[in-house]
Design an enzyme around this catalytic site. Structure first.
Site, PDB file in Angstrom:
ATOM      1  N   ALA A  32       8.101  -3.256  -0.095  1.00 48.61           N
ATOM      2  CA  ALA A  32       8.995  -2.143   0.273  1.00 48.61           C
ATOM      3  C   ALA A  32       8.268  -0.830  -0.037  1.00 48.61           C
ATOM      4  CB  ALA A  32      10.338  -2.245  -0.441  1.00 48.61           C
ATOM      5  N   HIS A  34       6.518   2.738  -0.202  1.00 45.27           N
ATOM      6  CA  HIS A  34       6.914   4.096   0.154  1.00 45.27           C
ATOM      7  C   HIS A  34       5.786   5.047  -0.221  1.00 45.27           C
ATOM      8  CE1 HIS A  34       7.610   4.473  -4.126  1.00 45.27           C
ATOM      9  NE2 HIS A  34       8.425   3.432  -4.071  1.00 45.27           N
ATOM     10  N   HIS A  37       3.939   4.517  -3.522  1.00 44.46           N
ATOM     11  CA  HIS A  37       2.916   3.461  -3.543  1.00 44.46           C
ATOM     12  C   HIS A  37       1.659   3.943  -2.825  1.00 44.46           C
ATOM     13  CE1 HIS A  37       6.552   0.680  -3.700  1.00 44.46           C
ATOM     14  NE2 HIS A  37       5.845   0.290  -4.735  1.00 44.46           N
ATOM     15  N   GLY A 147       2.305   3.554 -11.501  1.00 45.76           N
ATOM     16  CA  GLY A 147       2.994   4.824 -11.302  1.00 45.76           C
ATOM     17  C   GLY A 147       3.775   5.245 -12.544  1.00 45.76           C
ATOM     18  N   LYS A 149       6.528   6.578 -12.635  1.00 46.41           N
ATOM     19  CA  LYS A 149       7.970   6.382 -12.500  1.00 46.41           C
ATOM     20  C   LYS A 149       8.440   5.209 -13.378  1.00 46.41           C
ATOM     21  CE  LYS A 149      11.691   5.330  -9.645  1.00 46.41           C
ATOM     22  NZ  LYS A 149      11.496   3.910  -9.920  1.00 46.41           N
ATOM     23  N   SER A 185      11.425   5.632  -4.705  1.00 51.34           N
ATOM     24  CA  SER A 185      11.620   4.279  -5.220  1.00 51.34           C
ATOM     25  C   SER A 185      11.976   3.371  -4.051  1.00 51.34           C
ATOM     26  CB  SER A 185      12.778   4.295  -6.219  1.00 51.34           C
ATOM     27  OG  SER A 185      13.287   2.993  -6.387  1.00 51.34           O
TER      28      SER A 185
END
Ligand code: PAF
Length: 285
Positions: A32, A34, A37, A147, A149, A185
């Site tokens: 998934a 985005h 990434h 990352g 995050k 995310s």
């Protein structure tokens, strides 16, 4: 881009490149993909001869079957994004390839796996370290990028690397945000436009705390309480935690201390989607 589904084929290919002295950089993902990434991959590509990306939705790090089931898996779209950024190798194993035999995994993460995210997702970081160790063993990268995050994940993986003395360098890449501040995310695709607006409360709370610390605030526990009240009153947000911590130990910090670097971390639900975010905070000199 070459796609490998088995560790054996992947190893055969990478061994050849390694023997030619090529530097291998790894980005592990659950797909998934985005912008966040992709920026991680561009960053990794700049410093490597071979960029390897893995896509594997790891069942052992989910403590909620529904979350695992609902995890987005747009594999065709992911492959075309990886081709666009010139990724060299995609490792795309199935569950049997990564967990061929029943196994036990529990490593001592110094308690960092049971606080913050770990308190709300018991066993999550054991599952993360279990799969990341397997991916490091399969790819044997010179370095791997993660990352910011998922900052606690990075800290926990660094601990695992230290424990096993793994010959891999870890790099931390800044969180990529939408222009309005929302941290990118894979889970954001499950939010409506209104949910995305409501989710802005998380980055707003982090920014506000960061500004107050930089402005010389003296009591971080007070700032934390203000952020908690703001988030508890924010429309559509169900708060799990907000903490101001030492970036190294992830222990809460109450007062300014010059020798400590800070990170503020938050987790909350919006429209049934669990979101996390964090910001590094500089204390005034
Ligand atoms: O951050 C993720 O996407 C996952 O936790 C990781 C590191 C790929 C392990 O499954």
């Amino acid at each position: 881009m070459l796609v490998f589904n088995t560790k054996r084929d992947l190893k055969e290919h990478l061994d050849k490149l390694r023997s030619q002295g090529k530097r291998i950089g790894l980005v592990t993902t659950m797909g998934a993909l985005h912008e966040g990434h992709l920026s991680l991959m561009k960053f990794t590509k700049e410093d490597s001869d071979v960029l390897v990306c893995s896509i594997f939705v790891n069942p052992t790090q989910f403590n909620n079957d529904d979350d695992l089931l609902k995890y987005p898996r747009p594999i065709e779209q992911d492959i075309s994004l990886l081709e666009k950024i010139d990724c060299d190798v995609l490792f795309l194993p199935n569950v049997e390839e990564m967990y061929s035999e029943p196994e036990q995994w529990h490593i001592d993460l110094d308690g960092m796996d049971t606080i913050l995210e770990g308190a709300f997702r018991p066993g999550h970081f054991q599952g993360v370290t279990q799969i990341v160790k397997k991916l490091f063993d399969a790819v044997e990268p010179h370095f791997a990028s993660f990352g910011q995050k998922d900052y606690q994940q990075y800290v926990v993986i660094a601990k695992m690397v230290e424990l096993f003395n793994l010959p891999v360098e870890l790099k931390l890449c800044p969180t990529v945000r939408e222009p309005n501040g929302l941290a990118m995310s894979s889970r954001n695709v499950r939010l409506t436009d209104n949910g995305k607006k409501q989710a802005l409360a998380l980055s707003a709370a982090l920014r506000s705390v960061s500004e107050k610390v930089r402005g010389g605030a003296e009591f971080y526990s007070k700032l934390k309480q203000e952020a908690i009240s703001f988030l508890e009153n924010a429309d559509g947000v169900e708060l799990e935690y907000f903490e101001i911590c030492d970036r190294e130990t992830l222990q809460p910090v109450d007062r300014p201390q010059n020798d400590i670097k800070l990170v503020a971390l938050v987790a909350a639900w919006v429209e049934g989607v669990r979101l996390i975010d964090n910001m590094f905070i500089d204390q005034p000199d």
